[in-house]
Write a protein that holds these residues in place. Structure first.
Motif, PDB file in Angstrom:
ATOM      1  N   LEU A  18      42.295  -7.431  -9.228  1.00  0.00           N
ATOM      2  CA  LEU A  18      43.293  -7.071 -10.234  1.00  0.00           C
ATOM      3  C   LEU A  18      44.503  -6.387  -9.597  1.00  0.00           C
ATOM      4  O   LEU A  18      45.650  -6.662  -9.967  1.00  0.00           O
ATOM      5  N   ASN A  19      44.251  -5.526  -8.627  1.00  0.00           N
ATOM      6  CA  ASN A  19      45.338  -4.821  -7.934  1.00  0.00           C
ATOM      7  C   ASN A  19      46.156  -5.746  -7.043  1.00  0.00           C
ATOM      8  O   ASN A  19      47.240  -5.366  -6.591  1.00  0.00           O
ATOM      9  N   ASN A  20      45.635  -6.942  -6.775  1.00  0.00           N
ATOM     10  CA  ASN A  20      46.335  -7.906  -5.929  1.00  0.00           C
ATOM     11  C   ASN A  20      46.822  -9.128  -6.697  1.00  0.00           C
ATOM     12  O   ASN A  20      46.995 -10.205  -6.124  1.00  0.00           O
ATOM     13  N   GLY A  21      47.024  -8.960  -7.995  1.00  0.00           N
ATOM     14  CA  GLY A  21      47.673  -9.996  -8.787  1.00  0.00           C
ATOM     15  C   GLY A  21      46.788 -11.075  -9.372  1.00  0.00           C
ATOM     16  O   GLY A  21      47.281 -12.060  -9.909  1.00  0.00           O
ATOM     17  N   PHE A  22      45.478 -10.915  -9.269  1.00  0.00           N
ATOM     18  CA  PHE A  22      44.550 -11.874  -9.857  1.00  0.00           C
ATOM     19  C   PHE A  22      44.235 -11.486 -11.297  1.00  0.00           C
ATOM     20  O   PHE A  22      44.317 -10.313 -11.656  1.00  0.00           O
ATOM     21  N   MET A  23      43.835 -12.473 -12.073  1.00  0.00           N
ATOM     22  CA  MET A  23      43.276 -12.231 -13.396  1.00  0.00           C
ATOM     23  C   MET A  23      41.811 -12.657 -13.335  1.00  0.00           C
ATOM     24  O   MET A  23      41.516 -13.802 -12.944  1.00  0.00           O
ATOM     25  N   VAL A  24      40.923 -11.758 -13.676  1.00  0.00           N
ATOM     26  CA  VAL A  24      39.499 -12.088 -13.672  1.00  0.00           C
ATOM     27  C   VAL A  24      39.195 -12.875 -14.943  1.00  0.00           C
ATOM     28  O   VAL A  24      39.446 -12.405 -16.054  1.00  0.00           O
ATOM     29  N   VAL A  25      38.666 -14.077 -14.771  1.00  0.00           N
ATOM     30  CA  VAL A  25      38.372 -14.976 -15.881  1.00  0.00           C
ATOM     31  C   VAL A  25      36.941 -14.770 -16.379  1.00  0.00           C
ATOM     32  O   VAL A  25      36.680 -14.766 -17.576  1.00  0.00           O
ATOM     33  N   GLU A  26      36.013 -14.605 -15.425  1.00  0.00           N
ATOM     34  CA  GLU A  26      34.598 -14.493 -15.796  1.00  0.00           C
ATOM     35  C   GLU A  26      33.836 -13.827 -14.655  1.00  0.00           C
ATOM     36  O   GLU A  26      34.232 -13.917 -13.496  1.00  0.00           O
ATOM     37  N   ARG A  27      32.745 -13.175 -15.031  1.00  0.00           N
ATOM     38  CA  ARG A  27      31.845 -12.574 -14.037  1.00  0.00           C
ATOM     39  C   ARG A  27      30.440 -13.101 -14.257  1.00  0.00           C
ATOM     40  O   ARG A  27      30.040 -13.374 -15.384  1.00  0.00           O
ATOM     41  N   ASN A  28      29.721 -13.253 -13.177  1.00  0.00           N
ATOM     42  CA  ASN A  28      28.319 -13.648 -13.211  1.00  0.00           C
ATOM     43  C   ASN A  28      28.080 -14.923 -14.005  1.00  0.00           C
ATOM     44  O   ASN A  28      27.307 -14.955 -14.947  1.00  0.00           O
ATOM     45  N   PHE A  29      28.742 -15.989 -13.573  1.00  0.00           N
ATOM     46  CA  PHE A  29      28.538 -17.298 -14.174  1.00  0.00           C
ATOM     47  C   PHE A  29      27.311 -17.935 -13.529  1.00  0.00           C
ATOM     48  O   PHE A  29      27.231 -18.055 -12.307  1.00  0.00           O
ATOM     49  N   TYR A  30      26.356 -18.327 -14.358  1.00  0.00           N
ATOM     50  CA  TYR A  30      25.104 -18.904 -13.866  1.00  0.00           C
ATOM     51  C   TYR A  30      25.015 -20.389 -14.175  1.00  0.00           C
ATOM     52  O   TYR A  30      25.450 -20.841 -15.230  1.00  0.00           O
ATOM     53  N   SER A  31      24.426 -21.114 -13.231  1.00  0.00           N
ATOM     54  CA  SER A  31      24.016 -22.501 -13.460  1.00  0.00           C
ATOM     55  C   SER A  31      22.621 -22.641 -12.865  1.00  0.00           C
ATOM     56  O   SER A  31      22.104 -21.706 -12.261  1.00  0.00           O
ATOM     57  N   ARG A  32      22.039 -23.811 -12.989  1.00  0.00           N
ATOM     58  CA  ARG A  32      20.707 -24.009 -12.420  1.00  0.00           C
ATOM     59  C   ARG A  32      20.739 -23.969 -10.893  1.00  0.00           C
ATOM     60  O   ARG A  32      19.717 -23.839 -10.241  1.00  0.00           O
ATOM     61  N   PHE A  33      21.934 -24.040 -10.308  1.00  0.00           N
ATOM     62  CA  PHE A  33      22.072 -24.016  -8.858  1.00  0.00           C
ATOM     63  C   PHE A  33      22.238 -22.607  -8.299  1.00  0.00           C
ATOM     64  O   PHE A  33      21.982 -22.376  -7.121  1.00  0.00           O
ATOM     65  N   GLY A  34      22.739 -21.684  -9.121  1.00  0.00           N
ATOM     66  CA  GLY A  34      22.985 -20.336  -8.623  1.00  0.00           C
ATOM     67  C   GLY A  34      23.966 -19.592  -9.498  1.00  0.00           C
ATOM     68  O   GLY A  34      24.142 -19.912 -10.667  1.00  0.00           O
ATOM     69  N   GLU A  35      24.618 -18.617  -8.890  1.00  0.00           N
ATOM     70  CA  GLU A  35      25.526 -17.725  -9.610  1.00  0.00           C
ATOM     71  C   GLU A  35      26.845 -17.602  -8.854  1.00  0.00           C
ATOM     72  O   GLU A  35      26.871 -17.608  -7.627  1.00  0.00           O
ATOM     73  N   ILE A  36      27.911 -17.486  -9.615  1.00  0.00           N
ATOM     74  CA  ILE A  36      29.214 -17.123  -9.051  1.00  0.00           C
ATOM     75  C   ILE A  36      29.488 -15.707  -9.528  1.00  0.00           C
ATOM     76  O   ILE A  36      29.486 -15.431 -10.736  1.00  0.00           O
ATOM     77  N   ASP A  37      29.724 -14.804  -8.581  1.00  0.00           N
ATOM     78  CA  ASP A  37      29.915 -13.402  -8.937  1.00  0.00           C
ATOM     79  C   ASP A  37      31.174 -13.183  -9.767  1.00  0.00           C
ATOM     80  O   ASP A  37      31.134 -12.507 -10.793  1.00  0.00           O
ATOM     81  N   ILE A  38      32.291 -13.743  -9.304  1.00  0.00           N
ATOM     82  CA  ILE A  38      33.572 -13.550  -9.995  1.00  0.00           C
ATOM     83  C   ILE A  38      34.341 -14.870  -9.982  1.00  0.00           C
ATOM     84  O   ILE A  38      34.405 -15.550  -8.951  1.00  0.00           O
ATOM     85  N   ILE A  39      34.943 -15.186 -11.114  1.00  0.00           N
ATOM     86  CA  ILE A  39      35.879 -16.308 -11.192  1.00  0.00           C
ATOM     87  C   ILE A  39      37.216 -15.693 -11.588  1.00  0.00           C
ATOM     88  O   ILE A  39      37.312 -14.991 -12.603  1.00  0.00           O
ATOM     89  N   ALA A  40      38.216 -15.928 -10.754  1.00  0.00           N
ATOM     90  CA  ALA A  40      39.531 -15.323 -10.981  1.00  0.00           C
ATOM     91  C   ALA A  40      40.609 -16.377 -10.774  1.00  0.00           C
ATOM     92  O   ALA A  40      40.363 -17.432 -10.177  1.00  0.00           O
ATOM     93  N   ILE A  41      41.805 -16.073 -11.256  1.00  0.00           N
ATOM     94  CA  ILE A  41      42.917 -17.006 -11.090  1.00  0.00           C
ATOM     95  C   ILE A  41      44.150 -16.244 -10.621  1.00  0.00           C
ATOM     96  O   ILE A  41      44.374 -15.092 -11.011  1.00  0.00           O
ATOM     97  N   LYS A  42      44.892 -16.904  -9.737  1.00  0.00           N
ATOM     98  CA  LYS A  42      46.175 -16.371  -9.264  1.00  0.00           C
ATOM     99  C   LYS A  42      47.045 -17.551  -8.875  1.00  0.00           C
ATOM    100  O   LYS A  42      46.582 -18.466  -8.191  1.00  0.00           O
ATOM    101  N   ASP A  43      48.276 -17.526  -9.312  1.00  0.00           N
ATOM    102  CA  ASP A  43      49.234 -18.594  -8.982  1.00  0.00           C
ATOM    103  C   ASP A  43      48.680 -19.983  -9.294  1.00  0.00           C
ATOM    104  O   ASP A  43      48.786 -20.911  -8.491  1.00  0.00           O
TER     105      ASP A  43
END
Length: 109
Positions: A18-43
């Motif tokens: 957040l301090n570096n210009g990203f917007m956090v879209v989602e945290r802890n997204f799970y699928s049957r394959f695993g987890e993504i800790d943070i999904i963020a967007i910038k530019d």
């Protein structure tokens, strides 16, 4: 690592993003394959972020294995398909130590 320590590291990583210009879209997204800790967007680029923490940088970065990256990529594909997204994206790692935070962009196998 305990869930509490993992949550603390992820909170610090989100704050860093957040301090570096990203917007956090989602945290802890799970699928049957695993987890993504943070999904963020910038530019208009989506970042799938794996957070690793340890006392020292080297200890944390060693935990980003080929297997972990493979799971991250498969889970990212699930996220893109589930949300019908056609955007630029990359896989990143954020390394959290007591002294510093490192953002490693576009990590690959």
């Amino acid at each position: 690592m305990s869930r509490a320590k993992g949550n603390y590291a992820e909170d610090r990583a989100c704050e860093f993003l957040l301090n570096n210009g990203f917007m956090v879209v989602e945290r802890n997204f799970y699928s049957r394959f695993g987890e993504i800790d943070i999904i963020a967007i910038k530019d208009k680029v989506l970042h799938f972020v794996e957070v690793k923490s340890a006392i020292e940088y080297e200890l944390a970065v060693q935990n980003i294995t080929k297997s972990k990256l493979s799971k991250l990529i498969k889970t990212g594909d699930v996220y893109l398909k589930k949300n019908a997204l056609n955007v630029d994206y990359m896989y990143d790692a954020i390394i959290v130590t007591p002294q510093k935070i490192w953002h490693l962009e576009n990590i690959t196998i």
